[in-house]
Design an enzyme around this catalytic site. Sequence first.
Site, PDB file in Angstrom:
ATOM      1  N   GLY A  40      37.167  41.284  50.703  1.00 18.18           N
ATOM      2  CA  GLY A  40      36.276  41.032  49.573  1.00 18.18           C
ATOM      3  C   GLY A  40      35.127  40.122  49.925  1.00 18.18           C
ATOM      4  N   GLY A  41      35.235  39.406  51.057  1.00 22.16           N
ATOM      5  CA  GLY A  41      34.125  38.610  51.540  1.00 22.16           C
ATOM      6  C   GLY A  41      34.131  37.147  51.113  1.00 22.16           C
ATOM      7  N   CYS A  43      32.281  35.447  48.952  1.00 21.74           N
ATOM      8  CA  CYS A  43      32.122  35.070  47.541  1.00 21.74           C
ATOM      9  C   CYS A  43      33.453  34.889  46.825  1.00 21.74           C
ATOM     10  CB  CYS A  43      31.268  36.101  46.815  1.00 21.74           C
ATOM     11  SG  CYS A  43      31.014  35.699  45.071  1.00 21.74           S
ATOM     12  N   HIS A 441      20.277  31.726  17.105  1.00 23.57           N
ATOM     13  CA  HIS A 441      20.368  30.293  16.832  1.00 23.57           C
ATOM     14  C   HIS A 441      21.763  29.963  16.297  1.00 23.57           C
ATOM     15  CE1 HIS A 441      19.224  26.290  15.419  1.00 23.57           C
ATOM     16  NE2 HIS A 441      19.861  26.588  14.284  1.00 23.57           N
TER      17      HIS A 441
END
Length: 457
Positions: A40-41, A43, A441
């Site tokens: 998955g590397g 990250c 808001h």
Amino acid sequence: MEHFEAIIIGFGKGGKTLAAALADRGKKVAVIEQSKMMYGGTCINIGCIPTKALVHHSKLSQLKRLSSFEDQASEYRSAINKKTELIAAMRQKNFENLDKKQTVTLFTGKASFASQHEISVQTETGNVMLHSEQIYINTGATTVIPEIDGIQESKHVYTSTSLMEQTALPKRLVIIGAGYIGLEFASMYAGFGSEVIVLDSHRNLLEREDRDIAQAVQSSLEKKGVTFHNATIESVRDVEHAAIVTYAEADQKRQETTDVVLVATGRKPNIEGLQLSNAGIAITDRGAIQVNERLQTTVPHIFAMGDVVGGLQFTYISLDDQRIIMDHLYGNKRRTTQDRQFVPYSVFIDPPLSRVGLTEQEAVASGHEVKIALLPAAAIPRAKLSEETEGLLKAVVDAQTDRILGCTLFCADSHEMINIVQIAMVTGQPYTFLRDHIFTHPSMSESLNDLFQMISH
């Protein structure tokens, strides 16, 4: 020797996405990853996901206002365990996503080039030779360890990767380096309850940022108890149950005794052991793989992507590299690295620091006549109600065209807000677009109304 239509070295974001895309087109693909703990590397295993998980738990720990170090240490241990469970699940999912592809074969071992079309893989059971007409390198980056006396021998020195494996919260933490990784860890560990000292040889903190933003960041971290020293590190020496860091500051020699030393002095392209010269692949002066705007190396059928090519070390850049390669293979061959405009980034201190485009000093240096807007985070209604009033927002606008040149947001949720500003910049909107836009808001995003309203004053 086994033949494949594509060999991908590295299981990172770009590599795994490219492998899946090629497999979906029926291509026979080999994916090589040197460690089963890195499926998955970077990250998901040692970068974005584990650090941001700990940032999250650090913030929760602060909200609990724990009174004793023992309670803080228990909270930290729980956070580390949750982080470990999270990345284990994600690693397994990444493995399964490729392993289930019928035309993808995963090899766990160390890859090196034997020739321009041949890759040698040293696995636990022996050496395997692979052949392909197309090869893609996605091996990422690795931590830079500075040449400091005693740093290699110390048992109290950690990298960002190894520190996150420790379940014991350090009472005292010395961080060498005040870059983005160093500041993220300073904020995180101060939140958990560690006493944090940051040592850095640069005179100014965050030299890439405007001074008003950098000062706001430093002030915020100092309120959390982080101490900064403009220092040149001389040595690291272990004593019983601790390490002593010796450094020079203002021509005076000083020492810090600490439980843990974190080295956060940057990362470099991970090319060690690839034997790139066997394939005739050139590297840059900075040790990155040399590529053109379509990510081809000096050998046209060999591509490289992600951190290993230098430049911005972000997961989303690696993903976009994959898009460029896929366009080269199956598209109209028009996408290049030159297409990227206004790439945003975030530093996950608390609150996060996010920027896109130019700083004020960069814009002026580039010859722009600028208009500036500043807004304290404490003026934002949403920040008040959520009690997250720390920070400063800044916008830089071209006085002649009203185009947004850059924006820096040091406030809660800035990592989400910065993408809105980036879209306005990419689409060429004047600053009045955000000034007059209708936002929900109460939200942090509506503060962009107020920030860009300041331009008109």
